[in-house]
Design a protein around this motif. Sequence first.
Motif, PDB file in Angstrom:
ATOM      1  N   ASP A 192      13.593  42.699  48.448  1.00  0.00           N
ATOM      2  CA  ASP A 192      14.637  41.786  48.877  1.00  0.00           C
ATOM      3  C   ASP A 192      13.957  40.452  49.232  1.00  0.00           C
ATOM      4  OD1 ASP A 192      17.189  41.052  50.250  1.00  0.00           O
ATOM      5  OD2 ASP A 192      15.830  41.050  51.967  1.00  0.00           O
ATOM      6  N   PRO A 193      14.469  39.304  48.747  1.00  0.00           N
ATOM      7  CA  PRO A 193      13.773  38.026  48.992  1.00  0.00           C
ATOM      8  C   PRO A 193      13.496  37.755  50.471  1.00  0.00           C
ATOM      9  CG  PRO A 193      15.580  37.694  47.454  1.00  0.00           C
ATOM     10  CD  PRO A 193      15.676  39.113  47.919  1.00  0.00           C
ATOM     11  N   LYS A 194      14.418  38.122  51.344  1.00  0.00           N
ATOM     12  CA  LYS A 194      14.220  37.892  52.787  1.00  0.00           C
ATOM     13  C   LYS A 194      13.013  38.667  53.300  1.00  0.00           C
ATOM     14  CE  LYS A 194      16.378  35.471  55.812  1.00  0.00           C
ATOM     15  NZ  LYS A 194      15.829  34.395  55.099  1.00  0.00           N
ATOM     16  N   LYS A 195      12.936  39.927  52.845  1.00  0.00           N
ATOM     17  CA  LYS A 195      11.825  40.782  53.278  1.00  0.00           C
ATOM     18  C   LYS A 195      10.503  40.238  52.742  1.00  0.00           C
ATOM     19  CE  LYS A 195      12.881  45.556  54.179  1.00  0.00           C
ATOM     20  NZ  LYS A 195      13.259  46.725  53.385  1.00  0.00           N
ATOM     21  N   ALA A 196      10.564  39.798  51.472  1.00  0.00           N
ATOM     22  CA  ALA A 196       9.339  39.255  50.870  1.00  0.00           C
ATOM     23  C   ALA A 196       8.865  38.057  51.677  1.00  0.00           C
ATOM     24  CB  ALA A 196       9.614  38.847  49.419  1.00  0.00           C
ATOM     25  N   GLU A 197       9.822  37.236  52.099  1.00  0.00           N
ATOM     26  CA  GLU A 197       9.488  36.045  52.880  1.00  0.00           C
ATOM     27  C   GLU A 197       8.836  36.420  54.210  1.00  0.00           C
ATOM     28  OE1 GLU A 197      12.871  33.607  53.746  1.00  0.00           O
ATOM     29  OE2 GLU A 197      11.676  32.066  54.699  1.00  0.00           O
ATOM     30  N   GLU A 198       9.342  37.494  54.841  1.00  0.00           N
ATOM     31  CA  GLU A 198       8.826  37.883  56.155  1.00  0.00           C
ATOM     32  C   GLU A 198       7.464  38.550  56.080  1.00  0.00           C
ATOM     33  OE1 GLU A 198      11.778  40.330  58.130  1.00  0.00           O
ATOM     34  OE2 GLU A 198      13.171  38.635  58.001  1.00  0.00           O
ATOM     35  N   MET A 234      13.894  32.011  44.213  1.00  0.00           N
ATOM     36  CA  MET A 234      14.220  33.372  44.656  1.00  0.00           C
ATOM     37  C   MET A 234      14.561  33.363  46.139  1.00  0.00           C
ATOM     38  SD  MET A 234      10.480  34.859  43.827  1.00  0.00           S
ATOM     39  CE  MET A 234       9.961  35.849  45.198  1.00  0.00           C
ATOM     40  N   ASN A 235      15.016  32.215  46.619  1.00  0.00           N
ATOM     41  CA  ASN A 235      15.402  32.078  48.027  1.00  0.00           C
ATOM     42  C   ASN A 235      14.262  32.369  48.974  1.00  0.00           C
ATOM     43  OD1 ASN A 235      17.984  31.331  47.531  1.00  0.00           O
ATOM     44  ND2 ASN A 235      18.723  33.454  47.436  1.00  0.00           N
ATOM     45  N   ILE A 236      13.047  32.104  48.541  1.00  0.00           N
ATOM     46  CA  ILE A 236      11.923  32.268  49.448  1.00  0.00           C
ATOM     47  C   ILE A 236      11.429  30.892  49.828  1.00  0.00           C
ATOM     48  CG2 ILE A 236       9.526  33.013  49.663  1.00  0.00           C
ATOM     49  CD1 ILE A 236      10.080  35.323  47.965  1.00  0.00           C
ATOM     50  N   GLU A 294      15.972  41.177  39.669  1.00  0.00           N
ATOM     51  CA  GLU A 294      16.808  42.338  39.445  1.00  0.00           C
ATOM     52  C   GLU A 294      18.014  42.088  40.351  1.00  0.00           C
ATOM     53  OE1 GLU A 294      16.365  45.571  41.573  1.00  0.00           O
ATOM     54  OE2 GLU A 294      16.442  47.102  40.028  1.00  0.00           O
ATOM     55  N   THR A 295      19.011  42.941  40.391  1.00  0.00           N
ATOM     56  CA  THR A 295      20.244  42.617  41.126  1.00  0.00           C
ATOM     57  C   THR A 295      20.012  41.789  42.393  1.00  0.00           C
ATOM     58  OG1 THR A 295      21.001  44.708  40.313  1.00  0.00           O
ATOM     59  CG2 THR A 295      22.444  43.583  41.887  1.00  0.00           C
ATOM     60  N   ASP A 296      19.452  42.453  43.436  1.00  0.00           N
ATOM     61  CA  ASP A 296      19.235  41.725  44.697  1.00  0.00           C
ATOM     62  C   ASP A 296      17.764  41.595  45.022  1.00  0.00           C
ATOM     63  OD1 ASP A 296      21.906  41.392  45.312  1.00  0.00           O
ATOM     64  OD2 ASP A 296      22.037  43.461  46.047  1.00  0.00           O
ATOM     65  N   ARG A 297      16.938  41.884  44.083  1.00  0.00           N
ATOM     66  CA  ARG A 297      15.506  41.927  44.400  1.00  0.00           C
ATOM     67  C   ARG A 297      14.709  41.050  43.442  1.00  0.00           C
ATOM     68  NH1 ARG A 297      13.842  48.072  44.612  1.00  0.00           N
ATOM     69  NH2 ARG A 297      14.449  47.931  42.423  1.00  0.00           N
ATOM     70  N   VAL A 298      13.508  40.711  43.891  1.00  0.00           N
ATOM     71  CA  VAL A 298      12.630  39.895  43.035  1.00  0.00           C
ATOM     72  C   VAL A 298      11.291  40.592  42.887  1.00  0.00           C
ATOM     73  CG1 VAL A 298      13.614  37.629  43.545  1.00  0.00           C
ATOM     74  CG2 VAL A 298      11.903  38.602  45.069  1.00  0.00           C
ATOM     75  N   GLY A 299      10.624  40.298  41.783  1.00  0.00           N
ATOM     76  CA  GLY A 299       9.338  40.945  41.512  1.00  0.00           C
ATOM     77  C   GLY A 299       8.177  40.113  42.038  1.00  0.00           C
ATOM     78  N   ILE A 300       7.320  40.749  42.855  1.00  0.00           N
ATOM     79  CA  ILE A 300       6.087  40.077  43.284  1.00  0.00           C
ATOM     80  C   ILE A 300       4.900  40.999  43.012  1.00  0.00           C
ATOM     81  CG2 ILE A 300       7.104  38.538  45.008  1.00  0.00           C
ATOM     82  CD1 ILE A 300       6.281  40.503  47.162  1.00  0.00           C
ATOM     83  N   HIS A 301       3.724  40.438  43.123  1.00  0.00           N
ATOM     84  CA  HIS A 301       2.531  41.175  42.704  1.00  0.00           C
ATOM     85  C   HIS A 301       1.384  40.882  43.659  1.00  0.00           C
ATOM     86  CE1 HIS A 301      -1.189  41.325  40.120  1.00  0.00           C
ATOM     87  NE2 HIS A 301      -0.707  42.533  39.953  1.00  0.00           N
TER      88      HIS A 301
END
Length: 386
Positions: A353-359, A374-376, A263-270
């Motif tokens: 946000d990909p950065k947050k997902a990474e953290e 997704m920049n992760i 989505e604009t600045d976000r990615v979908g995870i599950h």
Amino acid sequence: MSTNKKHSSDIDMKRDEKNYDGKGLEEGIVKPMLRWYDHQARILPWREDPQPYKVWVSEIMLQQTRVEAVKPFYDRFLKALPTIEDLAFCKEDKLMKLWEGLGYYNRVRNMQKAALQVMEQFGGQLPSDYEELLTLSGIGSYTAGAISSIAYQKKAPAVDGNVLRVITRLTLNEGDILKQSVKKEVEKQVMEIIPEDRPGDFNQSLIELGAIICVPNGVPKCQECPVAFCCQAFKTGRIDEFPKKKQKQKRKIEEKTVLVIQETDRVGIHKRDRKGLLPGLYELPNLSGHLTQEEVIDYLEVSGFRPLRIQPLETAKHIFSHVEWRMIGYVIRIEDLTNKEEKDNSLDLIFEDPKKAEEHYSIPAAFSAYTAYMNIRLGQDKYKES
Ligand code: ADE
């Protein structure tokens, strides 16, 4: 490891050979093994300060992961969780994040269960007794022997795959090393010769020999082996026949389609199910089978999204112990979600946000070919620079 070494080890080898009485596994290997270990063993972080907790962490990490891959994880884990108490009460997501990249997450889940047992039953101190160690979750005969001998200097065998290979070659043991009975037999043989004064070093010398000389793949370096003089497989030219191992069952192949939904600045995870493979970890949304672009678009529309663009990604493969994933992937840009639609999406996706997902979310390495989109960065990639 000076150049004189070769000369003196030749002399040592001759002397050891003279003292060898020609039987299978016998005490004659102890001295040459320890001498070799003192001079040739690798310098590894967990050998510097062999406290019980540190030995435990290292041995669990090393069970299914190579030494070089373990090193950065070992330091980071101990910095984040310096005591058994810290491990026992660590939040699940943080724990999974610390283990990300090592794989086989059950190892760390069991370690946490065992840490709680240690807090409740042993006052926060890992027991030194082999039998007591065996009562802890995830600690089998190998780990119990390693902790008891390396951290507490007690006589106990620590027989892993490396040691099984070394001993079956030394003694021409024809047994299937995947059989419990063969492991027990080798443990008994090792126990009989473990030296009282250096049990941990002796066990580690066998492990080390298996790792760098008596190697599993490729040609063993028998010319550099301190116990070649009494190795039955070497003497009879049968090194590559040992260890004997019955063919394992073939892995099940599973085809998957992995979706990088942007989505604009976000990615979908599950969040994965609490049961089954990789329980409770996070993943990129994925579907069984290899789907076409049209099938993916239909699927997303039916699930409440509005796909704008789709692009195929490379194929990827990930091998687990019993299953192999063969993956294809797509990156899909979707129309911005309203809060309502986000909550309602039938796929239970979390958009981050990909950065947050990474953290904050542990995404297993199986997805690493696609998280790159997704920049992760995951696991080892992420820690390469730190
Ligand atoms: N593999 C398993 N245990 C090990 C250890 N203590 N040192 C090196 N490699 C290992």
